[in-house]
Design a protein around this motif. Structure first.
Motif, PDB file in Angstrom:
ATOM      1  N   ILE A 199       2.063   1.462  -3.543  1.00 28.48           N
ATOM      2  CA  ILE A 199       1.197   2.111  -4.388  1.00 28.48           C
ATOM      3  C   ILE A 199       0.809   3.663  -4.059  1.00 28.48           C
ATOM      4  CG2 ILE A 199      -1.216   2.124  -4.703  1.00 28.48           C
ATOM      5  CD1 ILE A 199      -0.977  -1.042  -4.304  1.00 28.48           C
ATOM      6  N   ASN A 200       0.887   4.030  -2.869  1.00 32.16           N
ATOM      7  CA  ASN A 200       0.863   5.397  -2.435  1.00 32.16           C
ATOM      8  C   ASN A 200       1.922   6.106  -3.033  1.00 32.16           C
ATOM      9  OD1 ASN A 200      -0.937   7.460  -1.151  1.00 32.16           O
ATOM     10  ND2 ASN A 200       0.932   7.380   0.489  1.00 32.16           N
ATOM     11  N   ARG A 201       3.126   5.811  -2.817  1.00 32.53           N
ATOM     12  CA  ARG A 201       4.228   6.530  -3.385  1.00 32.53           C
ATOM     13  C   ARG A 201       4.278   6.761  -5.098  1.00 32.53           C
ATOM     14  NH1 ARG A 201       7.291   3.238   0.119  1.00 32.53           N
ATOM     15  NH2 ARG A 201       7.795   2.035  -1.451  1.00 32.53           N
ATOM     16  N   LEU A 258       0.702  -1.398  -0.094  1.00 31.68           N
ATOM     17  CA  LEU A 258      -0.112  -0.182   0.085  1.00 31.68           C
ATOM     18  C   LEU A 258       0.955   1.158  -0.251  1.00 31.68           C
ATOM     19  CD1 LEU A 258      -2.914  -0.789   2.427  1.00 31.68           C
ATOM     20  CD2 LEU A 258      -3.194  -0.772   0.151  1.00 31.68           C
ATOM     21  N   GLU A 259       2.021   1.152   0.600  1.00 25.83           N
ATOM     22  CA  GLU A 259       2.659   2.536   0.847  1.00 25.83           C
ATOM     23  C   GLU A 259       3.504   2.496  -0.296  1.00 25.83           C
ATOM     24  OE1 GLU A 259       5.527   1.264   4.043  1.00 25.83           O
ATOM     25  OE2 GLU A 259       4.029   2.330   5.625  1.00 25.83           O
ATOM     26  N   LEU A 285       1.458   6.465  -6.609  1.00 29.02           N
ATOM     27  CA  LEU A 285       0.466   7.329  -6.889  1.00 29.02           C
ATOM     28  C   LEU A 285       0.920   8.887  -6.619  1.00 29.02           C
ATOM     29  CD1 LEU A 285      -2.646   7.632  -7.555  1.00 29.02           C
ATOM     30  CD2 LEU A 285      -3.175   7.657  -5.046  1.00 29.02           C
ATOM     31  N   GLN A 286       1.660   9.435  -5.676  1.00 27.90           N
ATOM     32  CA  GLN A 286       2.067  10.615  -5.666  1.00 27.90           C
ATOM     33  C   GLN A 286       2.856  10.852  -6.738  1.00 27.90           C
ATOM     34  OE1 GLN A 286       0.774  12.663  -3.184  1.00 27.90           O
ATOM     35  NE2 GLN A 286      -0.497  10.795  -2.597  1.00 27.90           N
TER      36      GLN A 286
END
Length: 546
Positions: A136-138, A133-134, A140-141
């Motif tokens: 993916i979030n990175r 998730l981290e 995404l950012q």
């Protein structure tokens, strides 16, 4: 190493759990022991264990309360309950409140190992999930600017139309558009021999815009192509008249700075004010409408949609459609004599109409497409359509984009027309000897097609209707329409004599779907109605067989 905290008021149980198992073999260590719930909470804050093995009954603190307080401090901690058989239902309640699992006293070593390994597996699974998730979030950012731009591109071009979906996606992409104007920038190169790096200049314009505009504004950039970009400038509150004038003055300074910095031709078009992301498509249409009028303005001007109402001319294009159809018709039939007159009339009509530039370009573009299709049909019928011809057609289409006047557009169109008429005339000259034979074959193959006519056949064979009519009469001694009708009636006689089809069915099969009209034509050519003819044929057959 996975850290384990043991909580039990019985020291023997704590020592037994610590010493009876070789925890290192399972990549674990006992980080601390506690005899009460209060002591356990302090140690949890200090050591942050991965796993807590605790008795469900201890002095001063209920087991459920302990679980809740541990979860408040370490949500990911796995809590394993030690309970007696008589407290089984209580243990089940503990599971509902966040305990990972429970062990019944007396507890076997194998059971402790199994449940701890199960807890470790769950910890690893959650850790992997959190890492993913981290990650993916990175990503995404990192990709957020591109994703945001793609989303806004789809919104302005109305690839996404559901307003609820647009609003929800805007929240996901952290887009907050309130009071806004849309600015369409079109960038051109001044020097012909300069490399076309317009997309880099558009990026530069975006940077200058960010430098010039108040930091209280949000700016969203959407690149349309190498020469055009859209900038959505969103204000938190609706600007006052004074603030609006100040903003438009900044745009003038921005345009001047961009032109001086990059030595480019830059057109800026500004929409009227809008509110909210769902209004983006309407404001984009305003910008597209407005940019078509840029040739009415000096280069240093900024075009505001609100100022264009006096320029919008709605063309009555009946005459233009007539001229277009006449030009295409003359090309199709190889008639060069009328072309100059028609092109001159087209040019004068367009000048008087004050039609917008895009309308004019579209008109010429569509005519070139139709003319090239005629040429392709003629050449393909004789297998002569070479790669060179295709490239020439593409050149004509690309040439119109370089034209700066209607006269230049007419010149390109005339060249294409002359080339195509030459091919049509060559085709007609080579095919005239066998033309009527091919027309007759075509009629015999398609007589059941009710739309077959002089005009349809002449278009098929690239000759004018009047010429085909004269040639057919000369070669066969009959009018073409009479020949078609006679052939249809002959086929109808065959069907009436050899089948049980009804009159209306026969009429439809020979290309005359109106049975009343069919009956009149049939009587004109045979002297009988279809039913009378059928009776005569039936009577003759009876006599012959009798």
């Amino acid at each position: 190493m996975y850290k384990i905290l043991i909580v039990d008021d019985d020291m023997l149980i704590r020592k037994g759990i610590r010493n009876v198992i070789r925890w290192k073999d399972f990549d674990c260590e006992i980080c601390a022991e506690a005899s009460t719930g209060e002591e356990a909470l302090e140690l949890i804050k200090k050591f942050t264990p991965d796993i807590v093995i605790t008795d469900i009954r201890m002095p001063n603190m209920d087991g459920i309360e302990l679980i809740e307080r541990i979860k408040a401090i370490l949500p990911q901690c796995k809590i394993i309950i030690l309970t007696a058989y008589r407290e089984f239902e209580y243990a089940q309640r503990a599971i509902k409140f966040g305990a990972f699992d429970f062990l019944l006293k007396p507890t076997k070593v194998e059971d402790i190992i199994n449940v701890v390994q199960k807890a470790i597996a769950e910890i690893n699974k959650e850790k992997t999930m959190i890492e993913e998730l981290e990650k993916i979030n990175r990503l995404l950012q990192e990709k957020l600017p591109i994703l945001r731009e793609n989303f806004l591109f789809n919104v302005i071009f109305e690839m996404i139309t559901n307003e609820d979906e647009i609003v929800q996606m805007a929240e996901v992409y952290k887009i907050d558009i309130k009071n806004f104007v849309m600015i369409l920038a079109e960038c051109g190169i001044k020097e012909e021999n300069e490399k076309p790096n317009s997309h880099l200049y558009l990026l530069g314009v975006s940077n200058i815009l960010n430098d010039f505009i108040d930091k209280d504004c949000s700016i969203y950039t959407i690149y349309l192509n190498n020469s055009q970009a859209v900038y959505v400038v969103s204000f938190e509150c609706e600007p006052s008249k004074k603030e609006e004038l100040e903003f438009f003055e900044l745009l003038k300074q921005l345009k001047k700075a961009a032109i001086e910095c990059f030595n480019i031709d830059l057109t800026l078009v500004v929409s009227t004010w809008g509110y909210g992301i769902v209004e983006l498509p309407n404001k984009f249409k305003e910008c597209i409408d407005a940019i078509n009028y840029k040739f009415y303005f000096d280069n240093e001007d900024i075009i505001y949609y609100k100022d264009l109402s006096h320029l919008f001319v709605y063309v009555d294009d009946k005459k233009l459609k007539y001229l277009k159809n006449e030009i295409i018709s003359n090309v199709r039939y190889g008639n060069i004599s009328n072309i100059d007159i028609l092109l001159s009339e087209l040019e004068e009509t367009l000048k008087k109409s004050k039609a917008d530039k895009q309308y004019i370009f579209n008109l010429y573009y569509l005519m070139l497409i139709e003319i090239n299709m005629i040429k392709a049909q003629v050449l393909s019928s004789s297998s002569q359509y070479e790669q060179e011809d295709k490239l020439q057609d593409i050149e004509f289409l690309s040439e119109i984009l370089k034209c700066k006047s209607i006269s230049e557009l007419n010149g390109v169109l005339k060249m294409s027309i002359q080339k195509t008429i030459e091919e049509v005339q060559k085709h007609n000259q080579s095919k005239m000897g066998s033309l009527i034979k091919k027309v007759i074959e075509y009629i015999k193959a398609n007589y059941s097609y009710n739309e077959i006519s002089l005009s349809e056949i002449s278009e098929k064979f690239f000759v004018s209707p009047s010429y085909l009519s004269r040639l057919f009469k000369k070669e066969t001694g009959k009018n073409l329409s009479d020949f078609i009708n006679e052939y249809r009636i002959e086929k109808a006689k065959e069907l009436l004599a050899t089948t049980d089809l009804k009159t209306y069915e026969v009429a439809d099969k020979v290309g005359i779907p109106d049975p009343h009209y069919f009956s009149r034509i049939f009587k004109r050519y045979t002297g009988y109605s279809p039913s009378e003819y059928k009776e005569i044929v039936k009577f003759k057959n009876v006599r012959l067989n009798g």
